[in-house]
Enzyme design. Structure first.
Site, short mmCIF file in Angstrom:
data_model
loop_
_atom_site.label_atom_id
_atom_site.label_comp_id
_atom_site.label_asym_id
_atom_site.label_seq_id
_atom_site.Cartn_x
_atom_site.Cartn_y
_atom_site.Cartn_z
N HIS A 47 0.81 -1.22 0.00
CA HIS A 47 0.00 0.00 0.00
C HIS A 47 0.84 1.27 0.00
CE1 HIS A 47 -3.66 -2.25 0.49
NE2 HIS A 47 -3.04 -2.98 1.41
N ARG A 48 2.14 1.10 -0.09
CA ARG A 48 3.00 2.29 -0.04
C ARG A 48 2.74 3.22 -1.23
NH1 ARG A 48 7.63 2.90 3.01
NH2 ARG A 48 8.04 0.69 3.06
N ALA A 49 2.46 2.61 -2.40
CA ALA A 49 2.22 3.42 -3.60
C ALA A 49 1.03 4.37 -3.38
CB ALA A 49 1.98 2.52 -4.79
#
Lengths: 650, 317
Positions: free
Chosen positions: B251-253
């Site tokens: 979920h970093r993007a």
């Protein structure tokens, strides 16, 4: 006349050196196809120019295949102080050379050590350098020049990233002279050049001294010619056909043009200055020039000469070879646009050489040439190449005594201070944390030996069969290579096989060794004997780190030279069955070598088809079939057939 | 001559022509420090390093802390001051580069050539924000470190490990400028700057430095505005939709995309970010987080972004 051309070429070359001295962003010069001695002569000339222009003696630093991080950046050294000694940080010339100009000399760029390559990539054409090693923290603006030599056929071995750092390119001005020599004369010349007493220092000519003095004034004043919009358009025009990666090549051309204009006291950089600069570099890829009007470069670069002479054809640039004898005329401003624009429409025109040869050179280097090569190993005998430095020891293996003592020496004052109340406070103390072990260059742990019988290759797709072993085994494992050439037409001694060794698959000698036609004899027994000796030497002798060898034998098994005849170099009896038996005996001895894996490539001979299998049995080898080429005649026959209408069949 | 704190003048940021994506990514990382850093990957000779150094000067009034590829571990995490030990027999700790870069930029030129050992240290510190040194008699515990990691690399010399790639919030693929006018302007500016370096009168450089100061104050203003932004449901939904279209790992993007979009809105002096902001920065956040490890951004990916844009327009309508 020839002397005049020669001196003209030298003058051009020297002019590049002078401009690079003025334009400090033109740091790197790559001289292609030069001898080491010639390169040292150029370096000496450049040092003299730098000394005059920068008004201080020039220092020199040579980088080669043995250059380590310590040589590049500096090291801790011990010096005498009164009764005792003290340890100091000693920076290298690259880090600290005071106000003296520094010239870095690289005799062979293709053989430069990895730390030196990485240093060049980091420092050349960079406005900022940092050193963060072993407690040292320095930041400075790298101000040095660098001259390197490289043979054109070895450019593919050099990282394009490194080559890109060498903005200036020239071919040796002595190249044509060298090309005219016979092999024996060349050998004699190289032999003479190896004489350490031979003096390379040559005094600068009067003309060059004057140019250097002029550059001193330009540097002192700091005033350069201003680049005009027309000049910038002209620079762009030289690269319209193929836009290069990045701006370096364009900037190099513009800077060289500015340097030339400054030398000629021109207020602004004109279009003709760009053309002169392009000619000095040998850039004429896109600017196609007419061949009718030609004048020598020697005259072309002097400001007072402007009339073209149509009856002369002289090599114009230090870059163009003797095959391309084309020169652009010197044009006045009115003619420029005409020549330039007409260049693209005329058909009977020729172009000059390309100085960026790496654009077309086949890549003959590691996939990631700026990183230490990968070593894949299942063996504990890892990484015992020559030392390239030291590192904190994690066990007691391969301890560097000097490295350990040097590490401990840094702390002696403090340790003596701690133990000042002890009687033996003057003892040299080594603590466990001082222990240093060697960092070593990884050595190949695998070897591929290819024994190739050139007398059985006709109409066989043998390259495809061999490629699997070269690519999927030798390249993947970074194996060293040995090619045993059996029965090659170009063999110096037809009765003997010949072994060619290379450090890895990317070495150019491997591909040269694989090229050959069938000779008159098949010294198979000698070839197999050589393969055995090579494998034993790699697996069992000296400090070799090879742990596994693969031998690929490509033969139909029909040897016709006895082993003894190969060893003696004399054949004193007619060919018989004994020669085949000799080869089988040599094969049997290979079977006994441990850690040797053998593959026989069977070319499926028409006669004695069982021989390859017999040989494989003696070798203990697995057999792979080599495909036979389909005759072209059949394809032609197919093409001549009438097209078949599908409707007829239905 | 080399000295430890020599300030080296670099070309002003305002004189740099072209490479708009590269500039934007650096500015976004400055406005939103939580983005974590920028990776600049691309052709040699495109001015990547020069631009980063020039940006460092306007962002922090000094050049970025540079970690060279041959740095030793003691200089990265900090160690004893060797000169003091040898001369005065006193042990004094010398800050490492990670500590020096705290609250500013840590710049690694040719980041893909860095030794694995050093890469591991940087990964540890940048992911936890904490530096602990317990070696060679040092005992530095739980030191808070927060830096913006900027790396430049030439992909033809090898890639980066996925873990390190992920530490860079944004990535920009730097390509050679193809537009003739832009190239002419680059040539002109570089040569003019060089000509003025050695003379007292520097009209163009001085004008550019003045513009740099203006740019710096604009960035500081944007940084302040950024603090007032919050990730609302709408922004979160757009980011999630884009990330979903690209099937990214983790979920970093999404998170970085939201931060970058807010930073972009701040830079444009807008009170709240819009879908346009997200789409403008999406590529920077997604390029190095694609499944399969590809670092290239092709037509197909550009079309995906356009498709998301159309869908958003439709739903808005």
């Amino acid at each position: 006349m020839e002397k005049m051309i020669q001196s003209g070429r030298e003058e051009d070359f020297s002019k590049v050196l002078v401009v690079a001295t003025i334009e400090s962003s033109l740091q790197g010069l790559l001289v292609i196809d030069t001898t080491e001695k010639d390169l040292l002569k150029f370096a000496d000339r450049w040092m003299q120019i730098l000394a005059i222009a920068r008004n201080a003696p020039c220092r020199k630093l040579t980088l080669n295949s043995a250059t380590t991080e310590d040589n590049l950046w500096g090291y801790f050294s011990i010096s005498r102080e009164g009764e005792g000694s003290r340890i100091d940080w000693k920076p290298s010339l690259l880090v600290q050379h005071g106000n003296n100009p520094l010239l870095v000399v690289i005799p062979d760029l293709a053989r430069l050590s990895l730390p030196a390559i990485r240093a060049c990539v980091t420092l050349l054409d960079s406005e900022c350098a940092t050193l963060q090693r072993n407690g040292i923290d320095l930041k400075w603006q790298p101000r040095f020049w660098c001259i390197a030599g490289c043979q054109s056929d070895r450019l593919g071995e050099v990282s394009p990233h490194l080559l890109d750092r060498f903005a200036l390119r020239c071919k040796s001005p002595y190249l044509q002279e060298l090309e005219k020599l016979s092999p024996i004369e060349r050998f004699q010349r190289c032999d003479r050049e190896l004489d350490p007493n031979l003096d390379i220092a040559v005094e600068l000519s009067e003309n060059l001294r004057e140019l250097a003095a002029r550059s001193q004034v330009i540097i002192a004043n700091g005033v350069r010619s201003v680049i005009s919009d027309e000049a910038i358009d002209r620079v762009q025009a030289y690269f319209t056909k193929k836009i290069p990666l990045g701006m370096r090549r364009l900037l190099t051309l513009a800077r060289l043009a500015r340097g030339l204009a400054s030398l000629d006291n021109e207020v602004s950089v004109s279009v003709s200055a760009v053309d002169r600069a392009a000619r000095l570099l040998g850039i004429s890829q896109d600017l196609v020039l007419p061949t009718q009007t030609i004048i020598p470069m020697v005259e072309a670069i002097s400001p007072d000469v402007s009339k073209p002479k149509s009856d002369q054809k002289i090599d114009p640039s230090p870059f163009s070879s003797n095959k391309a004898q084309i020169v652009e005329q010197v044009v006045n401003s009115d003619d420029e646009k005409q020549v330039f624009s007409s260049a693209k429409v005329e058909s009977d025109l020729e172009v000059l050489d390309n100085p960026y040869l790496e654009d077309d050179s086949p890549a003959m280097r590691e996939l990631e040439p700026l990183k230490l090569p990968m070593v894949s190993s299942r063996s504990p005998r890892v990484g015992f190449g020559h030392p390239i430095g030291t590192q904190p020891a994690t066990n007691l293996e391969d301890i560097s005594l000097f490295g350990t003592v040097m590490e401990a020496a840094k702390f002696q004052n403090y340790r003596n201070h701690l133990s000042r109340f002890n009687q033996d406070s003057s003892r040299f103390r080594i603590w466990l944390t001082d222990l240093r072990s060697y960092r070593r260059v990884p050595m190949p742990q695998y070897q591929l030996i290819c024994a190739i019988d050139f007398t059985c290759l006709q109409d066989r797709l043998w390259q495809d069969a061999l490629l699997t072993h070269l690519r999927d085994w030798a390249y993947v494992n970074r194996a060293s290579i040995a090619i045993i050439r059996i029965g090659a037409k170009d063999a110096v001694e037809p009765l003997r096989s010949q072994v060619v060794q290379a450090r890895n698959l990317l070495a150019p000698e491997v591909f040269k060794a694989l090229e050959g036609e069938a000779g008159v004899a098949t010294p198979l027994a000698h070839g197999l004997d050589l393969a055995g000796r090579t494998a034993r030497a790699s697996l069992q002798h000296g400090r070799s780190q090879v742990v596994r060898v693969r031998l690929v034998v490509l033969t139909d098994g029909r040897g016709n030279i006895p082993l003894q005849a190969s060893l003696d170099g004399v054949l004193d009896r007619p060919v018989s069955q004994d020669e085949i038996d000799d080869a089988l005996t040599a094969a049997r001895s290979l079977f006994e070598i441990p850690r040797l894996e053998i593959v026989l490539l069977d070319p499926q001979p028409q006669f004695y088809a069982e021989l390859p299998q017999r040989l494989a049995d003696e070798l203990g080898a697995s057999v792979e079939k080599v495909e036979i080429k389909q005759p072209l005649v059949e394809i032609e026959a197919m093409e001549t057939l009438e097209p078949i209408s599908l409707g007829e069949g239905l | 001559m080399a000295t430890s704190n020599q300030e080296i003048k670099v070309m002003p940021y305002s004189m740099m022509v072209g490479q708009e994506d590269l500039k934007l990514a650096l500015e976004l990382a400055f406005i939103a420090p939580k983005i974590g850093g920028v990776l600049l990957s691309g052709d040699r000779g495109t001015g990547k390093s020069t631009l980063v150094r020039a940006f460092g000067v306007i962002a922090n009034q000094k050049q970025p802390i540079t970690l060279p590829i041959n740095a030793t571990e003691d200089r990265v995490v900090g160690g004893w001051d060797m000169q003091k030990i040898m001369k005065d027999s006193t042990f004094e700790r010398k800050e490492g580069l990670l500590e020096q870069a705290n609250k500013s930029i840590l710049y690694i030129d040719e980041v893909n050539l860095l030794d694995d050992r050093i890469v591991n240290i940087i990964l540890d510190v940048s992911s936890t924000g904490i530096l602990t040194v317990e070696q060679e008699g040092q005992d530095e515990k739980n030191k808070q470190i927060d830096f913006c990691l900027v790396g430049t690399m030439n992909p033809s010399e090898g890639g980066l490990r996925p873990q390190l790639l992920d530490r860079f919030g944004l990535m920009v693929e730097v390509v050679t400028e193809q537009d003739e006018k832009t190239r002419s302007q680059i040539l002109k500016n570089v040569l003019l700057y060089e000509s003025e370096r050695f003379v007292d009168s520097k009209p163009l450089t001085n004008t550019a430095r003045e513009k740099d100061r203006q740019k710096a104050s604009e960035l500081l203003k944007a940084r302040e505005l950024f603090k007032s932004h919050v990730v609302d449901d709408k922004l979160a939904s757009v980011c999630a939709k884009v990330a979903q279209a690209f099937n990214t790992e983790g979920h970093r993007a999404d998170y970085i995309m939201a931060l970058a979009a807010m930073a972009h809105a701040s830079l444009m002096d807008r009170k709240s970010p819009t879908a346009e902001d997200v789409l403008r920065v999406a590529r920077f956040a997604l390029q190095h987080r694609q499944r399969g490890g590809s670092l290239t951004w092709n037509e197909e990916r550009e079309l995906k972004v356009k498709k998301v844009k159309e869908e958003l327009n439709l739903s808005a309508a």
